[in-house]
Scaffold this active site. Structure first.
Site, short mmCIF file in Angstrom:
data_model
loop_
_atom_site.label_atom_id
_atom_site.label_comp_id
_atom_site.label_asym_id
_atom_site.label_seq_id
_atom_site.Cartn_x
_atom_site.Cartn_y
_atom_site.Cartn_z
N ARG A 211 -9.20 8.29 -1.44
CA ARG A 211 -10.16 8.76 -0.44
C ARG A 211 -11.01 9.90 -0.98
O ARG A 211 -10.56 10.67 -1.84
CB ARG A 211 -9.42 9.26 0.81
CG ARG A 211 -8.64 8.19 1.54
CD ARG A 211 -8.06 8.79 2.80
NE ARG A 211 -9.14 9.14 3.70
CZ ARG A 211 -9.51 8.42 4.76
NH1 ARG A 211 -8.86 7.31 5.06
NH2 ARG A 211 -10.50 8.79 5.51
N THR B 157 -7.97 4.30 8.08
CA THR B 157 -9.22 3.54 8.18
C THR B 157 -9.37 2.93 9.58
O THR B 157 -8.49 2.23 10.03
CB THR B 157 -9.22 2.43 7.12
OG1 THR B 157 -8.84 2.99 5.88
CG2 THR B 157 -10.58 1.79 7.00
N HIS C 226 -5.57 3.76 -1.80
CA HIS C 226 -6.90 4.16 -1.32
C HIS C 226 -7.17 5.56 -1.84
O HIS C 226 -6.52 6.52 -1.42
CB HIS C 226 -6.90 4.13 0.22
CG HIS C 226 -8.23 4.43 0.83
ND1 HIS C 226 -8.45 4.37 2.18
CD2 HIS C 226 -9.43 4.79 0.28
CE1 HIS C 226 -9.71 4.69 2.45
NE2 HIS C 226 -10.32 4.95 1.31
N HIS D 215 1.03 6.21 1.85
CA HIS D 215 1.79 7.14 2.67
C HIS D 215 3.00 7.74 1.96
O HIS D 215 3.57 8.72 2.44
CB HIS D 215 2.14 6.51 4.02
CG HIS D 215 0.90 6.29 4.83
ND1 HIS D 215 0.00 7.30 5.08
CD2 HIS D 215 0.37 5.17 5.40
CE1 HIS D 215 -1.02 6.81 5.79
NE2 HIS D 215 -0.82 5.53 5.98
N HIS E 28 -3.74 -3.92 7.77
CA HIS E 28 -3.81 -2.75 8.65
C HIS E 28 -2.94 -2.94 9.90
O HIS E 28 -3.17 -3.86 10.68
CB HIS E 28 -5.24 -2.41 9.08
CG HIS E 28 -5.37 -0.97 9.48
ND1 HIS E 28 -5.81 0.01 8.61
CD2 HIS E 28 -5.04 -0.35 10.62
CE1 HIS E 28 -5.79 1.16 9.23
NE2 HIS E 28 -5.32 0.98 10.44
N ASN F 83 0.86 -1.18 0.00
CA ASN F 83 0.00 0.00 0.00
C ASN F 83 0.90 1.24 0.00
O ASN F 83 1.69 1.43 0.93
CB ASN F 83 -0.91 -0.05 1.24
CG ASN F 83 -1.83 1.15 1.31
OD1 ASN F 83 -1.42 2.27 1.09
ND2 ASN F 83 -3.09 0.91 1.65
N ARG G 116 -6.75 13.04 0.41
CA ARG G 116 -5.68 13.54 1.27
C ARG G 116 -4.31 12.99 0.89
O ARG G 116 -3.30 13.58 1.21
CB ARG G 116 -5.97 13.25 2.74
CG ARG G 116 -5.78 11.83 3.15
CD ARG G 116 -5.93 11.67 4.65
NE ARG G 116 -7.23 12.12 5.09
CZ ARG G 116 -7.86 11.62 6.15
NH1 ARG G 116 -7.30 10.67 6.86
NH2 ARG G 116 -9.04 12.06 6.49
N GLU H 245 -11.04 -8.96 3.33
CA GLU H 245 -9.77 -8.58 3.95
C GLU H 245 -10.07 -8.36 5.42
O GLU H 245 -10.86 -7.48 5.77
CB GLU H 245 -9.19 -7.31 3.31
CG GLU H 245 -7.87 -6.91 3.97
CD GLU H 245 -7.12 -5.82 3.22
OE1 GLU H 245 -7.21 -5.76 1.97
OE2 GLU H 245 -6.43 -5.03 3.90
N GLU I 251 -8.62 0.58 -3.12
CA GLU I 251 -9.46 0.65 -1.93
C GLU I 251 -10.39 1.84 -2.10
O GLU I 251 -9.94 2.93 -2.47
CB GLU I 251 -8.61 0.87 -0.68
CG GLU I 251 -7.78 -0.33 -0.30
CD GLU I 251 -6.91 -0.03 0.92
OE1 GLU I 251 -7.00 1.08 1.49
OE2 GLU I 251 -6.12 -0.90 1.28
#
Ligand code: PXP
Length: 247
Positions: A54, A110, A52, A10, A200, A7, A58, A160, A79
């Site tokens: 969003r 999340t 993701h 970040h 996560h 993922n 962001r 998931e 996602e």
């Protein structure tokens, strides 16, 4: 062999911290570029790339997702929130996988799994529309029996399981209870013929225990890999995680 989805959200978080208002999000001095990160992760053995998109944009931007769709050689896992807007976007993008996640504007990341039981109609519409377009759908849920069973009944091929509560409890007396919930959740999902992913809060320490969960197909890991890459580079960060996952 457990697969690794990296993922890269970040990486985009760091870029947006400086360049949120820049007109273009690539090239020149605008860094770090999440697509470059994704390609490096693939060269290091990542089995897929997860982002993701969003609602508040962001971190990952739409343009990042389109560039990933054109450039990565593995699988793209999008996602997204369970909304008609995001479903329409996914139908245009055609990622290999969609993981439906809950979204709350205030949260830092999340929190908690998707409430499939409380949003049955909406989730069913999303699973059916994406499935009909050949997109594999996964529902990001807590390891809760009712959520798992309804996910299977709605026809999602994947779940998931949310490992966040376990990861948060790792250094507390609640860890064993949370781990047991995950273990039972994996077994129940497998019984329901769901393919079991998890993610996560997985890091280079708790992976030693997470990897012992039964029936794991793929782990989606972001923060720990992006963080480690700051010190070791992407290549070593991804290789080290893959090694620890499949020791
Ligand atoms: N899986 C899902 C569904 C997520 O929402 C996230 C966080 O964006 C992750 C995995 C990765 O979590 P982390 O960044 O803590 O590894």
């Amino acid at each position: 062999m457990i697969l690794l989805g990296v993922n890269i959200d970040h990486c985009a978080t760091v870029r947006q911290a400086r360049y949120r208002d820049a007109a273009a999000t690539t090239g020149g001095a605008v860094e770090p570029d999440p697509v470059t990160f994704a390609l490096a992760a693939e060269r290091a053995g990542a089995d897929g790339i997860t982002v993701h998109l969003r609602e508040d944009r962001r971190h990952i931007q739409e343009r990042d997702v389109w560039r990933l769709r054109e450039s990565i050689a593995t699988r793209l896992n999008l996602e997204m929130a369970c909304t008609p807007e995001m479903t329409a976007f996914a139908l245009k993008l055609k990622p290999d996988f969609v993981c439906v996640v809950p979204e709350n504007r205030q949260e830092v990341t999340t929190e908690g799994g998707l409430d499939v039981v409380g949003n049955k109609k909406r989730v069913r519409a999303c699973v059916e529309a994406l499935g009909a377009a050949g997109i594999q759908v996964s529902l990001f849920i807590d390891p809760d029996e009712a959520q798992i069973e309804l996910s299977a009944k709605l026809g999602a091929p994947f779940v998931e399981l949310h490992t966040g509560a376990y990861a948060n409890a790792y250094y507390t007396p609640k860890r064993e209870k949370e781990f047991q919930r995950l273990r039972l959740g994996c077994a129940r999902a497998h019984d329901m013929e769901l393919t079991v992913n998890a993610g996560h809060g997985i890091n280079y320490v708790n992976i030693a225990e997470v990897r012992t969960l039964p029936h794991l197909h793929e782990l989606n890991i972001g923060h720990s890999i992006v963080s480690r890459a700051l010190f070791t580079g992407v290549d070593e960060a991804v290789r080290e995680m893959r090694t620890r996952m499949n020791e």
